[in-house]
Design a protein around this motif. Structure first.
Motif, PDB file in Angstrom:
ATOM      1  N   SER A 292       0.849  -1.227  -0.083  1.00 49.01           N
ATOM      2  CA  SER A 292      -0.026  -0.085  -0.106  1.00 49.01           C
ATOM      3  C   SER A 292       0.758   1.190   0.009  1.00 49.01           C
ATOM      4  O   SER A 292       0.264   2.324   0.103  1.00 49.01           O
ATOM      5  N   ASP A 293       2.209   1.300  -0.263  1.00 52.18           N
ATOM      6  CA  ASP A 293       3.045   2.312   0.047  1.00 52.18           C
ATOM      7  C   ASP A 293       3.316   2.636  -1.399  1.00 52.18           C
ATOM      8  O   ASP A 293       4.129   2.180  -2.254  1.00 52.18           O
ATOM      9  N   PRO A 294       3.238   3.925  -1.781  1.00 51.76           N
ATOM     10  CA  PRO A 294       3.204   4.578  -3.187  1.00 51.76           C
ATOM     11  C   PRO A 294       4.699   4.713  -3.534  1.00 51.76           C
ATOM     12  O   PRO A 294       5.179   5.072  -4.414  1.00 51.76           O
ATOM     13  N   ILE A 295       5.339   4.562  -2.394  1.00 49.79           N
ATOM     14  CA  ILE A 295       7.168   4.807  -2.654  1.00 49.79           C
ATOM     15  C   ILE A 295       7.583   4.000  -3.729  1.00 49.79           C
ATOM     16  O   ILE A 295       8.321   4.094  -4.453  1.00 49.79           O
ATOM     17  N   LEU A 296       6.937   2.835  -3.974  1.00 48.62           N
ATOM     18  CA  LEU A 296       7.342   1.808  -5.120  1.00 48.62           C
ATOM     19  C   LEU A 296       7.153   2.296  -6.303  1.00 48.62           C
ATOM     20  O   LEU A 296       7.756   1.825  -7.398  1.00 48.62           O
ATOM     21  N   SER A 297       6.368   3.469  -6.600  1.00 46.40           N
ATOM     22  CA  SER A 297       6.422   3.856  -8.033  1.00 46.40           C
ATOM     23  C   SER A 297       7.092   5.070  -8.219  1.00 46.40           C
ATOM     24  O   SER A 297       6.882   5.955  -9.151  1.00 46.40           O
ATOM     25  N   VAL A 298       8.005   5.297  -7.209  1.00 42.80           N
ATOM     26  CA  VAL A 298       8.951   6.675  -7.450  1.00 42.80           C
ATOM     27  C   VAL A 298      10.233   6.078  -8.019  1.00 42.80           C
ATOM     28  O   VAL A 298      10.723   5.035  -7.479  1.00 42.80           O
ATOM     29  N   GLY A 299      10.733   6.628  -8.975  1.00 42.60           N
ATOM     30  CA  GLY A 299      11.900   6.427  -9.715  1.00 42.60           C
ATOM     31  C   GLY A 299      12.862   7.525  -9.558  1.00 42.60           C
ATOM     32  O   GLY A 299      12.488   8.853  -9.189  1.00 42.60           O
ATOM     33  N   ASN A 300      14.113   7.361 -10.183  1.00 44.10           N
ATOM     34  CA  ASN A 300      15.003   8.472 -10.154  1.00 44.10           C
ATOM     35  C   ASN A 300      14.502   9.647 -10.996  1.00 44.10           C
ATOM     36  O   ASN A 300      14.873  10.893 -10.653  1.00 44.10           O
ATOM     37  N   ASN A 301      13.858   9.202 -11.971  1.00 41.19           N
ATOM     38  CA  ASN A 301      13.374  10.260 -13.052  1.00 41.19           C
ATOM     39  C   ASN A 301      12.232  10.411 -13.265  1.00 41.19           C
ATOM     40  O   ASN A 301      11.651  10.690 -14.525  1.00 41.19           O
ATOM     41  N   SER A 302      11.243   9.908 -12.199  1.00 38.35           N
ATOM     42  CA  SER A 302       9.893   9.918 -12.206  1.00 38.35           C
ATOM     43  C   SER A 302       9.039  11.121 -11.846  1.00 38.35           C
ATOM     44  O   SER A 302       8.844  11.230 -10.649  1.00 38.35           O
ATOM     45  N   ALA A 303       8.770  11.897 -12.924  1.00 39.50           N
ATOM     46  CA  ALA A 303       8.040  13.143 -12.500  1.00 39.50           C
ATOM     47  C   ALA A 303       6.640  12.781 -11.988  1.00 39.50           C
ATOM     48  O   ALA A 303       6.144  13.569 -11.175  1.00 39.50           O
ATOM     49  N   SER A 304       6.166  11.505 -12.437  1.00 40.42           N
ATOM     50  CA  SER A 304       4.663  11.192 -11.764  1.00 40.42           C
ATOM     51  C   SER A 304       4.595  10.322 -10.976  1.00 40.42           C
ATOM     52  O   SER A 304       3.898   9.626 -10.701  1.00 40.42           O
ATOM     53  N   GLY A 305       6.057  10.005 -10.369  1.00 42.10           N
ATOM     54  CA  GLY A 305       6.176   8.882  -9.333  1.00 42.10           C
ATOM     55  C   GLY A 305       5.575   9.373  -8.076  1.00 42.10           C
ATOM     56  O   GLY A 305       5.017  10.416  -7.681  1.00 42.10           O
TER      57      GLY A 305
ATOM     58  N   ILE B 191       6.049  -3.060 -10.960  1.00 41.00           N
ATOM     59  CA  ILE B 191       6.810  -1.894 -10.233  1.00 41.00           C
ATOM     60  C   ILE B 191       7.487  -1.104 -11.343  1.00 41.00           C
ATOM     61  O   ILE B 191       7.589   0.161 -11.563  1.00 41.00           O
ATOM     62  N   GLN B 192       8.305  -1.561 -12.313  1.00 40.33           N
ATOM     63  CA  GLN B 192       9.118  -0.950 -13.306  1.00 40.33           C
ATOM     64  C   GLN B 192       8.349  -0.668 -14.510  1.00 40.33           C
ATOM     65  O   GLN B 192       8.910  -0.208 -15.467  1.00 40.33           O
ATOM     66  N   ASN B 193       7.117  -1.025 -14.718  1.00 34.02           N
ATOM     67  CA  ASN B 193       6.397  -1.109 -15.963  1.00 34.02           C
ATOM     68  C   ASN B 193       6.188   0.489 -15.978  1.00 34.02           C
ATOM     69  O   ASN B 193       5.471   1.205 -15.267  1.00 34.02           O
ATOM     70  N   VAL B 194       6.075   1.146 -17.011  1.00 36.26           N
ATOM     71  CA  VAL B 194       6.341   2.614 -17.229  1.00 36.26           C
ATOM     72  C   VAL B 194       4.688   2.840 -17.181  1.00 36.26           C
ATOM     73  O   VAL B 194       4.147   4.162 -16.464  1.00 36.26           O
ATOM     74  N   ASP B 195       3.848   2.047 -17.660  1.00 35.24           N
ATOM     75  CA  ASP B 195       2.441   2.710 -17.779  1.00 35.24           C
ATOM     76  C   ASP B 195       1.786   2.195 -16.321  1.00 35.24           C
ATOM     77  O   ASP B 195       0.603   2.848 -15.939  1.00 35.24           O
ATOM     78  N   GLU B 196       2.150   1.368 -15.471  1.00 39.60           N
ATOM     79  CA  GLU B 196       1.624   0.618 -14.556  1.00 39.60           C
ATOM     80  C   GLU B 196       2.154   1.576 -13.070  1.00 39.60           C
ATOM     81  O   GLU B 196       1.370   2.181 -12.194  1.00 39.60           O
ATOM     82  N   MET B 197       3.253   1.513 -12.807  1.00 36.95           N
ATOM     83  CA  MET B 197       4.003   2.098 -11.619  1.00 36.95           C
ATOM     84  C   MET B 197       5.033   2.869 -12.036  1.00 36.95           C
ATOM     85  O   MET B 197       5.351   3.790 -11.126  1.00 36.95           O
ATOM     86  N   HIS B 198       5.831   2.702 -13.015  1.00 38.43           N
ATOM     87  CA  HIS B 198       7.111   3.387 -13.371  1.00 38.43           C
ATOM     88  C   HIS B 198       8.010   3.497 -12.161  1.00 38.43           C
ATOM     89  O   HIS B 198       8.591   4.840 -12.124  1.00 38.43           O
ATOM     90  N   GLY B 199       8.312   2.622 -11.379  1.00 43.40           N
ATOM     91  CA  GLY B 199       9.267   2.826 -10.273  1.00 43.40           C
ATOM     92  C   GLY B 199      10.466   2.236 -10.435  1.00 43.40           C
ATOM     93  O   GLY B 199      10.653   1.783 -11.585  1.00 43.40           O
ATOM     94  N   SER B 200      11.303   2.065  -9.617  1.00 38.03           N
ATOM     95  CA  SER B 200      12.804   1.645  -9.709  1.00 38.03           C
ATOM     96  C   SER B 200      12.787   0.776  -8.293  1.00 38.03           C
ATOM     97  O   SER B 200      12.731   1.453  -7.235  1.00 38.03           O
TER      98      SER B 200
ATOM     99  N   GLU C 217      15.332  -0.349  -7.376  1.00 41.57           N
ATOM    100  CA  GLU C 217      16.834   0.225  -6.682  1.00 41.57           C
ATOM    101  C   GLU C 217      16.556   1.425  -6.128  1.00 41.57           C
ATOM    102  O   GLU C 217      17.310   1.554  -4.825  1.00 41.57           O
ATOM    103  N   TYR C 218      16.003   2.306  -6.395  1.00 40.32           N
ATOM    104  CA  TYR C 218      15.976   3.514  -5.806  1.00 40.32           C
ATOM    105  C   TYR C 218      14.967   3.400  -4.594  1.00 40.32           C
ATOM    106  O   TYR C 218      15.130   3.892  -3.576  1.00 40.32           O
ATOM    107  N   ALA C 219      13.727   2.561  -4.646  1.00 41.77           N
ATOM    108  CA  ALA C 219      13.009   2.259  -3.624  1.00 41.77           C
ATOM    109  C   ALA C 219      13.800   1.448  -2.267  1.00 41.77           C
ATOM    110  O   ALA C 219      13.772   1.752  -1.152  1.00 41.77           O
ATOM    111  N   ALA C 220      14.699   0.716  -2.708  1.00 42.90           N
ATOM    112  CA  ALA C 220      15.545   0.186  -1.907  1.00 42.90           C
ATOM    113  C   ALA C 220      16.554   1.216  -1.073  1.00 42.90           C
ATOM    114  O   ALA C 220      16.577   1.194   0.102  1.00 42.90           O
ATOM    115  N   ARG C 221      17.011   2.253  -1.806  1.00 47.79           N
ATOM    116  CA  ARG C 221      17.843   3.109  -1.187  1.00 47.79           C
ATOM    117  C   ARG C 221      16.960   3.962  -0.253  1.00 47.79           C
ATOM    118  O   ARG C 221      17.479   4.597   0.716  1.00 47.79           O
TER     119      ARG C 221
END
Length: 663
Positions: free
Chosen positions: A364-377, A441-450, A452-456
């Motif tokens: 339930s944590d949206p942090i998984l859809s945050v990426g290094n260069n994700s403006a909509s993360g 998590i890493q699908n651009v259309d679904e969550m566009h996350g990272s 690696e970034y989430a782990a850090r």
């Protein structure tokens, strides 16, 4: 009791003859009668005066006879072990099967013009095979697919290989409903192929390390196979001889169990249950009207329960190994019969309570859809689409993309019981829940996350660090992406729900009022599902998904011809598995999903084309895409109409609602 060797039987006959003669002579002496046939030589029997007297000689002969009986009754060879008798019986049944093919079926195929004679010989071969099936399936699964596998090409997608089918089901299609003499050469070729495949079974006696535990394991799996596949007509779709064949199989099981006979109530009860099961199936007058609910609850479930109990009474313990269906499950419907950890990729990735709790938080944590260069993360979590309140679906044909400019490729499936299959996504592209999480998590259309970034990021959070440390005690310095994947997968493995009203009814539980948990209409719906409507030949009992029983190691996909919209003669353009593997049989092929909780998971199909279950039932009633008029040569769903009546469709719908267990 162990069988005696032929040599021992000869000694038994000799000892009885010797003792009889001695006793006869001694009785003559007792009553001072002449022997009827005096022996040759110098002995003059009438004047012979035994030193012990007549009665003494009689007693001496008696004790001598007892001694001879005990001595000669000890076999000169060790009693044949039950496992050896199992091998001998299998070899005997195999020889009978091969003889039927060689001396009866093949000659008729080569020369007969009588379709009825060919069908009769074929059905005799099928019944003979059912005696072999427990150990053929157990030890020779690859060969058995060419002896009695589906009449569809075997696809090894990763190797880009298609193998032609063969065996009894392929032959069945050549004979039923009618035999076309123009295809005689095809029939002969398939019979000869079958004959060659049977040669592989001949290794069973010499090359198989068989133990008592293996025997009972194979026998119980066979009963589960009968419950899930046999009585549904899975391997007899045209000849419709599922019930007598299941009876023949149970008769074979009785023979194998008899090798473990004991003079105990437990053994007698087990044999009685096997005989009752066989009789119950033989008395069934019609495939479509057979009451499968009654058979499973009152006959088959007690049988599997008692066979396990008898096995344990003989101190033959079930294997202590991880399986999808637990080795000590009494029935298919035990509350804890299935273990989702079987599908975990490694031992280290199996579930523990701390992992489940951590995975639930991450879910339930949206942090998984945050990426290094994700403006909509940070806008979407797993729970955004897999909503717990909606049976882990979203109620949409297709959800919007993360950007809001369009839709994702496919409908959002439920995660309930998703752990009980060996591949994920509609196209089966992910083998594990861990891989599935990574792709979403890493699908651009679904969550566009990272990951690696989430782990850090999670590493910087003291609460998350503590939760990860508890979930992964051997965690070293930092949180890694695979920890996130495994925690999410552990939570999804906790979402097994197998306690619906249907499941409780199969355990013969009742309402608090004492009323049955299923109505007559709901029971009829189950019987239709497993019989006339043919649903159970793809949505396998008891999981009602495409994971094939009784070993549950393979999840199937099917080509059913889903249209773009209901009743349209246009196939949905999504190519399914063909997009990953360019093999023609995989065009429009999609995973067979579960129909558990179907009443809460609309809309339906990979494209969300159908809004109601009534629409879905009518699609199948018409024969899928081909039944609607779509040209689809590789459709695996039978294209014939089911001819379900209005009341039968209502009963099916009522049954599907008993599978609800979303909470």
């Amino acid at each position: 009791m162990a069988a005696r060797s032929p040599k021992t039987s000869i000694f038994t006959t000799m000892r009885l003859g010797i003792w009889a003669k001695v006793v006869k002579l001694s009785l003559c002496a007792v009553f001072r009668n002449k022997a009827p046939h005096p022996p040759k030589g110098n002995l003059n029997l009438p004047s012979f005066k035994p030193p012990l007297g007549g009665w003494g000689l009689f007693l001496l002969a008696t004790f001598t006879g007892v001694f001879l009986l005990n001595y000669l009754d000890s076999p000169t060879e060790k009693p044949v072990a039950a496992t050896e008798r199992v091998k001998q019986q299998f070899s005997h049944d195999l020889a009978k099967f091969r003889d039927l093919i060689e001396t009866r079926f093949l000659p008729l195929a080569e020369h007969s013009t009588s379709s009825d004679s060919l069908k009769t010989a074929f059905l005799a071969c099928r019944r003979a095979y059912k005696k072999l099936e427990p150990f053929a399936e157990y030890y020779f699964p690859a060969t058995t697919r060419l002896v009695n596998g589906p009449p569809l090409p075997e696809i090894e997608a990763e190797d880009n290989r298609i193998s032609e089918p063969g065996g009894l089901q392929v032959i069945e299609e050549l004979l039923f409903p009618t035999f076309d003499p123009n295809r005689r050469s095809d029939l002969i070729r398939e019979i000869k192929k079958l004959r060659r495949e049977l040669l592989r079974y001949a290794d069973f006696g010499n090359d198989t390390a068989l133990t008592d535990a293996h025997v009972f394991d194979a026998l119980r799996l066979q009963i589960f196979r009968i419950i899930t596949l046999g009585i549904s007509g899975f391997d007899t779709p045209r000849c419709q001889t599922a019930l007598p064949e299941a009876a023949a199989s149970l008769g074979g099981l009785s023979t194998y169990v008899s090798f473990y006979s004991t003079n105990t109530p437990g053994f007698r009860r087990l044999i009685q249950l096997l005989e009752n099961s066989e009789t119950h199936l033989n008395r069934a007058s019609d495939f479509n009207t057979f009451d499968r609910f009654q058979f499973i609850t009152t006959v088959a479930n007690p049988l599997t329960t008692h066979m396990l109990a008898f096995q344990q009474q003989r101190n033959i313990q079930p294997f202590n190994e991880l399986r999808a269906l637990r080795t000590d499950a009494k029935t298919l419907f035990d509350t804890n019969a299935f273990n989702p950890d079987f599908y975990a990729p490694t031992v280290a990735m199996r579930t523990n309570p701390a992992k489940v709790l951590l995975g639930k938080k991450l879910f339930s944590d949206p942090i998984l859809s945050v990426g290094n260069n994700s403006a909509s993360g940070g806008k979407r979590s797993c729970a955004s689409c897999h909503q717990p309140a909606n049976a882990f679906t979203d109620g949409l044909p297709k959800n919007a993309t993360l950007s809001g400019r369009g839709f994702v490729r496919r409908n959002t499936p439920t995660l309930l019981n998703a752990a009980l299959q060996n591949a994920q996504f509609y196209d089966l592209r992910a083998q594990t829940l861990e891989n599935q999480a990574s792709e979403v998590i890493q699908n651009v259309d679904e969550m566009h996350g990272s990951l690696e970034y989430a782990a850090r990021t999670l590493q910087q959070n003291s609460r998350y660090r503590a939760w990860f440390k508890k979930a992964f005690p051997i965690l070293r310095d930092s949180i890694e992406p695979f920890h996130i994947q495994n925690a999410l997968a552990a939570y999804e493995r906790s979402l097994v729900r197998l306690n619906s009203r249907f499941d409780r009814a199969m355990r013969e539980q009742f309402h608090g009022t004492g009323k049955p948990l299923l109505s007559a209409e709901e029971r009829l719906g189950f019987n239709l599902f497993m019989g006339k409507a043919k649903c159970g030949t793809c949505h396998f009992l008891p999981l009602f998904n495409g994971t094939v029983p009784p070993v549950f190691t393979q999840t199937e996909s099917e080509v059913i011809g889903v249209p773009v919209r209901p009743n349209r003669r246009q196939i949905d353009p999504d190519p399914g598995r063909y997009a990953l593997f360019r093999l023609d049989p995989l065009k429009y092929s999609f995973k067979t999903p579960t129909v558990r909780n179907a009443a809460q998971t609309s809309p339906y199909m990979h494209n969300g084309a159908y809004q109601t279950l009534e629409e879905v039932l009518e699609f199948y009633n018409q024969g899928g895409g081909r039944g609607l008029g779509i040209v689809l040569e590789n459709q695996t769903l039978p294209a014939e109409k089911l001819d379900l009546t209005t009341s039968e469709k209502s009963a099916l719908l009522a049954f599907l609602k008993t599978l609800s267990d979303a909470k």
